[in-house]
Design a protein around this motif. Structure first.
Motif, mmCIF file in Angstrom:
data_model
loop_
_atom_site.group_PDB
_atom_site.id
_atom_site.type_symbol
_atom_site.label_atom_id
_atom_site.label_comp_id
_atom_site.label_asym_id
_atom_site.label_seq_id
_atom_site.Cartn_x
_atom_site.Cartn_y
_atom_site.Cartn_z
ATOM 1 N N ALA A 198 -6.621 -3.283 2.046
ATOM 2 C CA ALA A 198 -7.765 -2.402 1.783
ATOM 3 C C ALA A 198 -7.688 -1.131 2.625
ATOM 4 O O ALA A 198 -7.930 -0.019 2.124
ATOM 5 C CB ALA A 198 -9.069 -3.147 2.054
ATOM 6 N N CYS B 139 -9.236 -7.080 -3.069
ATOM 7 C CA CYS B 139 -9.239 -7.313 -1.616
ATOM 8 C C CYS B 139 -10.546 -7.942 -1.166
ATOM 9 O O CYS B 139 -10.558 -8.850 -0.311
ATOM 10 C CB CYS B 139 -9.002 -6.001 -0.871
ATOM 11 N N SER C 42 0.829 -1.207 0.000
ATOM 12 C CA SER C 42 0.000 0.000 0.000
ATOM 13 C C SER C 42 0.863 1.258 0.000
ATOM 14 O O SER C 42 0.472 2.283 -0.565
ATOM 15 C CB SER C 42 -0.930 -0.001 1.219
ATOM 16 N N LEU D 76 -9.223 -2.616 -4.471
ATOM 17 C CA LEU D 76 -10.230 -2.866 -3.433
ATOM 18 C C LEU D 76 -11.141 -4.032 -3.812
ATOM 19 O O LEU D 76 -11.536 -4.823 -2.951
ATOM 20 C CB LEU D 76 -11.054 -1.598 -3.188
#
Length: 478
Positions: A429, A398, A347, A395
């Motif tokens: 996420a 995820c 991330s 997302l």
């Protein structure tokens, strides 16, 4: 200008609060020991308390156990109901004990795998190795007496008499064939049946409890407390709340599983046990944090060298992002393991990627001769669609990983149950969502603040290629 100042103040307060939340209780372990760092105290607000970040088994140490479920000789019924009930009981015991990031999963036909961070094998066996007990209880009399079914002593074991001896009414007198039915109005109800001795006990107990509740306890937890409306001999029916609540048939089906599993005294035998050394886990944490610190410094250095002043602001935004993400992990709390750390590092890369998209778009506008503020707004507007699409696709991935990791059965492939995958998905996420906030809000606010200074009027400080392109353009126009 006023709006920018207030935004900067908000970012500073948010970063300072996040730093306070994540500051470690043993800073010498994570930071250079030559500096006398103050010790962190975590967050305590009333009953809410967060001292440290939760760590998984691979980082914190603990125990792994492999249990085998079996039925005693002579027991009748489906072992599947017994194992399903055993899984529910084990998960409930783990939740009540407060063990974080415990994993209770089924392996094969009759085996149950359990991971318990922070517990020694002896403690794990004591917590999980005993057979669950299904009890039928009545409200405790004012003067007390009887075997308590709950910690508060509000319920006591309901008893009858068999062969002249007081006998408790328990799940061993149930037939493991309870099922979900429906009344004439379509509301769900649970039908159950007693054995021969169970019929005798049930008739004695219910005859004196008409108009009063009969509590059903599994592993000292109240499952249901239906009111006795008539004497129950061979068969009985449970209806009303919560079976007719918004959850409806789901609640009835869960009670059926619990009754049938309680009627089957599933025995749990420890086949394997493994202790994970906490020292190894701590070493992994220290090395992971050190690798993360070095990685952040290298990324910040690259951004500053290539994008110069905007790169420095991006490095500041990345620091805010890191503090905010770790604070969220600690407050929710998210349990970190090696897979979660990998998701966090990923991330971070996505947060940097968003800044690069913005800066490259902005440089294109500066090369086209636009003013700094215009180039900033247009660059953000044009980069937003790419940032949005890439993050939304991540997302969605995820979400898929989380659903599959929770045991979703895929036709032709079977069911996958991998809590580590779920932890990776949740961590990634959360990081992606915060990275979007960091790129769109923090970086943009810092860049707008830069526009009020003289640095915004010096093209050579806005990234490589801006000054040389302008010089060539001006020479051509001249």
């Amino acid at each position: 200008m006023t709006r920018t100042i207030f935004s900067l103040l908000g970012i500073f307060v948010l970063a300072a609060a996040s730093l306070y939340v994540v500051w470690p209780s043993e800073p010498d372990k994570w930071l250079p020991s030559a500096v006398p760092w103050p010790e962190g105290r975590g967050v305590t607000i009333g009953d809410f308390e967060r001292k440290t970040i939760r760590l998984g088994l691979d980082l914190q140490g603990g125990s792994r156990l492999l249990l085998q479920a079996s039925l005693p000789e002579g027991s009748e019924g489906d072992i599947e109901d017994g194992i399903e009930g055993a899984l529910r009981v084990l998960r409930r015991r783990v939740d009540v004990s407060g063990v974080a990031e415990a994993e209770v999963t089924r392996q094969g036909e009759r085996n149950i795998s359990i991971q318990l961070p922070g517990l020694e094998p002896d403690e794990a066996r004591e917590l999980l190795g005993r057979t669950a007990l299904l009890q039928f209880c009545e409200a405790a009399p004012d003067l007390g007496g009887g075997t308590p079914c709950d910690e508060a002593g509000l319920w006591v074991q309901a008893q009858g008499v068999l062969d002249g001896q007081p006998t408790a009414l328990t799940g061993r007198f149930l037939r493991p064939n309870a099922f979900v039915g429906a009344d004439p109005l379509g509301n769900p109800l649970v039908q159950f049946e007693w054995t021969g001795e169970g019929s005798t006990l049930s008739e004695q107990v219910t005859s004196r409890l008409i108009g009063q509740p009969l509590g059903i306890f599994l592993d000292n937890e109240l499952l249901s407390a239906p009111t006795v409306r008539a004497v129950i001999s061979d068969r009985g029916v449970i209806e009303g709340m919560p079976l007719t609540s918004s959850e409806g048939r789901t609640g009835a089906q869960e009670l059926v599983v619990q009754l049938n599993s309680g009627a089957l005294p599933v025995q749990l035998t420890v086949l394997q046990e493994q202790e994970v050394d906490a020292t190894l886990g701590e070493d992994s944490v220290v090395r992971s944090v050190l690798a993360g610190e070095i990685g952040l410094l290298l990324v910040a250095l690259f951004m500053i060298l290539y994008y110069r002043t905007p790169g420095f602001l991006a490095a500041v935004a990345l620091l805010v992002y890191t503090l905010l993400t770790m604070a969220v992990f600690k407050l929710i709390p998210v349990t970190l393991n090696l897979a979660g750390i990998a998701a966090f590092v990923l991330s971070v890369g996505m947060a940097v990627d968003a800044n690069i998209l913005i800066f490259e778009r902005m440089k294109e506008e500066l090369r086209a001769g636009r003013a700094y503020r215009t180039a900033l707004d247009v660059g953000f507007a044009r980069a937003w669609s790419s940032i949005r699409d890439s993050n939304v696709s991540t997302l969605i991935t995820c979400f898929i990983l989380f659903i599959l990791g929770g045991g979703l059965e895929v036709p032709g492939l079977g069911a996958f149950e991998a809590p580590l995958v779920q932890g990776f998905a949740v961590t990634l996420a959360v990081g992606v969502l915060i990275s979007m906030f960091s790129a769109i809000t923090v970086t943009r606010t810092l860049m707008r603040a830069l526009g009020t200074t003289r640095f915004a009027r010096q093209p050579d400080l806005l990234g490589t290629g801006v000054r040389s392109y302008r010089s060539a353009r001006e020479a051509t126009e001249g």
